[in-house]
Design a protein around this motif. Structure first.
Motif, mmCIF file in Angstrom:
data_model
loop_
_atom_site.group_PDB
_atom_site.id
_atom_site.type_symbol
_atom_site.label_atom_id
_atom_site.label_comp_id
_atom_site.label_asym_id
_atom_site.label_seq_id
_atom_site.Cartn_x
_atom_site.Cartn_y
_atom_site.Cartn_z
ATOM 1 N N GLY A 47 0.823 -1.216 0.000
ATOM 2 C CA GLY A 47 0.000 0.000 0.000
ATOM 3 C C GLY A 47 0.851 1.257 0.000
ATOM 4 O O GLY A 47 0.542 2.236 -0.691
ATOM 5 N N ALA A 48 1.936 1.222 0.760
ATOM 6 C CA ALA A 48 2.838 2.375 0.810
ATOM 7 C C ALA A 48 3.438 2.636 -0.568
ATOM 8 O O ALA A 48 3.602 3.789 -0.986
ATOM 9 N N VAL A 50 1.992 1.729 -3.503
ATOM 10 C CA VAL A 50 0.908 2.173 -4.389
ATOM 11 C C VAL A 50 0.613 3.649 -4.157
ATOM 12 O O VAL A 50 0.361 4.405 -5.097
ATOM 13 N N LYS A 51 0.673 4.058 -2.885
ATOM 14 C CA LYS A 51 0.352 5.452 -2.562
ATOM 15 C C LYS A 51 1.550 6.388 -2.737
ATOM 16 O O LYS A 51 1.443 7.589 -2.450
ATOM 17 N N GLY A 52 2.680 5.838 -3.125
ATOM 18 C CA GLY A 52 3.857 6.674 -3.350
ATOM 19 C C GLY A 52 4.556 7.132 -2.080
ATOM 20 O O GLY A 52 5.391 8.036 -2.109
ATOM 21 N N LYS A 53 4.223 6.491 -0.947
ATOM 22 C CA LYS A 53 4.903 6.833 0.304
ATOM 23 C C LYS A 53 6.239 6.122 0.399
ATOM 24 O O LYS A 53 7.054 6.403 1.275
ATOM 25 N N TYR A 56 8.512 2.609 -5.435
ATOM 26 C CA TYR A 56 7.991 1.383 -6.010
ATOM 27 C C TYR A 56 9.139 0.511 -6.498
ATOM 28 O O TYR A 56 9.932 0.935 -7.329
ATOM 29 N N ARG A 128 -2.686 -0.504 -9.529
ATOM 30 C CA ARG A 128 -3.445 0.360 -8.617
ATOM 31 C C ARG A 128 -4.904 -0.095 -8.453
ATOM 32 O O ARG A 128 -5.350 -0.300 -7.332
ATOM 33 N N GLY A 132 -6.735 -1.772 -5.180
ATOM 34 C CA GLY A 132 -7.942 -1.179 -4.597
ATOM 35 C C GLY A 132 -9.047 -2.204 -4.389
ATOM 36 O O GLY A 132 -9.736 -2.182 -3.365
#
Ligand code: HEC
Length: 147
Positions: A47-48, A50-53, A56, A128, A132
């Motif tokens: 998730g991190a 995918v969210k760009g935190k 990748y 993505r 989801g």
């Protein structure tokens, strides 16, 4: 089947049924919570990404997606009779609506398999939405069946 093979099979069946009978509710609870914790460990990192935190890393993401797909097949057998009270967040609604719950478990297995498939492509535009869908599957079941 010859006599010896038949006796061997009977022995295997006896051992298997003893193991099933010996499963204590608290062990089943530990088992399924442990599997869900492992799912979260990997899904959280995914998730991190995918969210760009987090950067990748396609290879690492695909590895985790594969693990999550495998793990997602495991929790179901931990939902046994007598395991809906005590140190658990699983609601008795699971037993009362087993078909729906089982449907959610099957959907989890399917959607995580799809995610693992697109993860191998390394294409974030495909990853993505698949990610989801899995997230929705987690939430959908928790909303109905988890305290
Ligand atoms: C079909 C139902 C269902 C689906 C789908 C599902 N869960 Fe759960 N989850 C549960 C139930 C029920 C519990 C409570 C287990 C217990 O406490 O005995 C739980 C518990 C958990 C826990 C807490 C474990 C603990 O240590 O107490 C985590 C974390 C978790 N789920 C993550 C996820 C994630 C992430 C997904 C999706 C990838 C997911 N779950 C999908 C039903 C589901």
């Amino acid at each position: 089947m010859n006599k010896i093979a038949a006796m061997g099979l009977a022995g295997v069946l006896a051992v298997a049924s003893t193991a099933a009978m010996a499963t204590k509710p608290e062990d089943a609870i530990d088992y399924r919570q442990g599997v869900f914790s492992a799912i979260k460990w990997h899904f959280g990192t995914m998730g991190a990404m995918v969210k760009g935190k987090m950067d990748y890393d396609a290879e690492d993401f695909a590895r985790r997606a594969e693990i999550v797909a495998q793990l997602s097949q495991l929790p179901k057998e931990g939902f046994i009779e007598g395991s809906y009270s005590g140190d658990t967040d699983a609601l008795p609604a699971i037993e009362e609506n087993w078909d729906k719950f089982e449907g959610g478990m099957n959907m989890l297995a399917e959607n995580t398999a799809k995610l693992a498939e697109v993860a191998a492509s390394g294409d974030m535009d495909q990853i993505r939405p698949a990610f989801g869908e899995v997230g929705k599957t987690c939430k959908g079941c928790h909303d109905n069946f988890k305290d």
